[in-house]
Design a protein around this motif. Structure first.
Motif, PDB file in Angstrom:
ATOM      1  N   GLN A   1       2.042   2.672   1.463  1.00 56.00           N
ATOM      2  CA  GLN A   1       1.695   3.376   2.630  1.00 56.00           C
ATOM      3  C   GLN A   1       1.624   4.739   2.265  1.00 56.00           C
TER       4      GLN A   1
ATOM      5  N   PRO B   1      -3.618  -0.821   1.322  1.00 59.57           N
ATOM      6  CA  PRO B   1      -3.740  -0.319   2.664  1.00 59.57           C
ATOM      7  C   PRO B   1      -4.800  -0.981   3.386  1.00 59.57           C
TER       8      PRO B   1
ATOM      9  N   SER C   1       6.174   0.564   1.284  1.00 59.15           N
ATOM     10  CA  SER C   1       6.096   2.206   1.477  1.00 59.15           C
ATOM     11  C   SER C   1       5.504   2.995   0.544  1.00 59.15           C
TER      12      SER C   1
ATOM     13  N   GLY D   1      -0.073   0.267   8.551  1.00 61.47           N
ATOM     14  CA  GLY D   1      -1.172   0.649   7.801  1.00 61.47           C
ATOM     15  C   GLY D   1      -1.151  -0.132   6.397  1.00 61.47           C
ATOM     16  N   VAL D   2      -0.271  -0.762   6.300  1.00 61.23           N
ATOM     17  CA  VAL D   2      -0.459  -1.728   5.228  1.00 61.23           C
ATOM     18  C   VAL D   2      -0.470  -3.323   5.423  1.00 61.23           C
TER      19      VAL D   2
END
Length: 327
Positions: free
Chosen positions: A134, A276, A131, A154-155
């Motif tokens: 992210q 990312p 997180s 997105g990771v």
């Protein structure tokens, strides 16, 4: 105070023309006039007088100008400090003596021009580290989510390198004279790994390792740090612990601690890098190239169920990283 209004004042004072300042900033002359008027109202002074050639700062304007320049320069530095590609490459490691930190230090020594910020997120759950990637709090994290399907959107996660295990013992331990050891030789011996956190990636790793070789891994007690652990090992005739082959530990020579490689098979801790999925920091490409050049673990090494060897070919090449594309 509106920093863009301050910027308009600075450029108008330097250029001597409101229109020139407006053209440079991509706004109308009227917009520049309104910005400067707003600053004047906030300060309670006039900043310019009009002349046949344009504008000139008043005495108050002259007094304000160097401070206004500092404001604008400070804002520009602040924006640059957090802009991808301009700020330091920020990478999370498990600890500053960990294999990840050692590998990054080796990279930096061969690339001293790299602006590198090595940090340690004080979190045990790898999902929390994901997180942070992210959110952009870090550019990458050496953590493993053992079920990649649970990674946040997105990771992405790539294999970084594998860290072979060694047994660390004091001079009085019955295995202290061994040059190498097989994992099966450790059966019946207490391997103390204090502070293993349930549901962490390393808890899952050591659970699988213990089950695979019938080991007694004791996680009892809080983790008071490496110094306390090393003190205990130096004085003990029955306590051992696991360390990674690249982990950096320092102890007094009087401790006479022994690092004994494990072989046949080599148990290895798989390390991943989370980053990312799009627009990663441009400095990550060279770091991944460095990871790619690390010596692989021996054939037949033992790895946990979420990792298989060899996996060098499974890692996305850094060219994909630099363009921000995914596989």
């Amino acid at each position: 105070m509106d920093t863009e209004a301050v910027r308009s004042f600075v450029r108008a004072a330097e250029l001597g023309q409101l229109q020139h300042a407006a053209d440079e900033q991509g706004v109308t002359q009227q917009a520049v006039s309104k910005r400067i008027a707003a600053v004047e109202r906030e300060l309670g002074v006039r900043l310019f007088i009009r002349t046949p050639r344009g504008v000139e700062p008043t005495l108050d304007g002259q007094a304000f100008l160097p401070h206004a320049r500092s404001i604008v320069a400070g804002v520009d530095r602040a924006v640059t400090a957090v802009g991808p590609g301009s700020r330091a490459l920020r990478i999370d490691v498990l600890g500053l003596r960990s294999a990840q930190a050692v590998v990054l230090h080796d990279y930096w020594r061969s690339h001293p021009e790299t602006d590198l910020d090595v940090v340690t997120l004080r979190v045990d759950d790898p999902h929390t580290a994901a997180s942070a990637v992210q959110a952009g709090d870090v550019d990458a994290a050496f953590r493993t989510v053992t079920d990649p399907a649970t990674l946040p959107r997105g990771v992405r996660m790539i294999h970084a390198f594998d860290s072979p295990l060694q047994l660390l013992v004091g001079p009085r331990h019955p295995l202290a004279s061994a040059r190498t050891l097989t994992p099966h030789r450790l059966r019946g011996h207490r391997v103390w790994m204090p502070g293993i956190v349930p549901r962490s990636e390393w808890a899952e790793f050591y659970d699988q390792l213990a089950a695979a070789f019938g080991l007694r891994i004791d996680a009892a007690g809080p983790n008071f740090g490496n110094e306390v652990l090393l003190d205990t090992l130096a004085d003990s005739a029955d306590v051992a612990t696991f360390v990674g082959a690249r982990d950096r530990y320092i102890w007094p020579t009087s401790y006479d601690l022994r690092r004994i490689p494990l072989v046949d098979p080599v148990p290895a801790y798989p390390l991943s890098l989370m980053l990312p999925a799009a627009d990663p920091h441009p400095g990550l490409g060279a770091v991944i190239d460095h990871l790619e050049g690390l010596a692989p673990i021996p054939d037949g090494a033992w790895l946990p169920s979420w990792a298989t060897a060899p996996r060098r070919r499974d890692r996305a090449p850094s060219a994909h990283l630099r363009t921000g594309t995914t596989r």
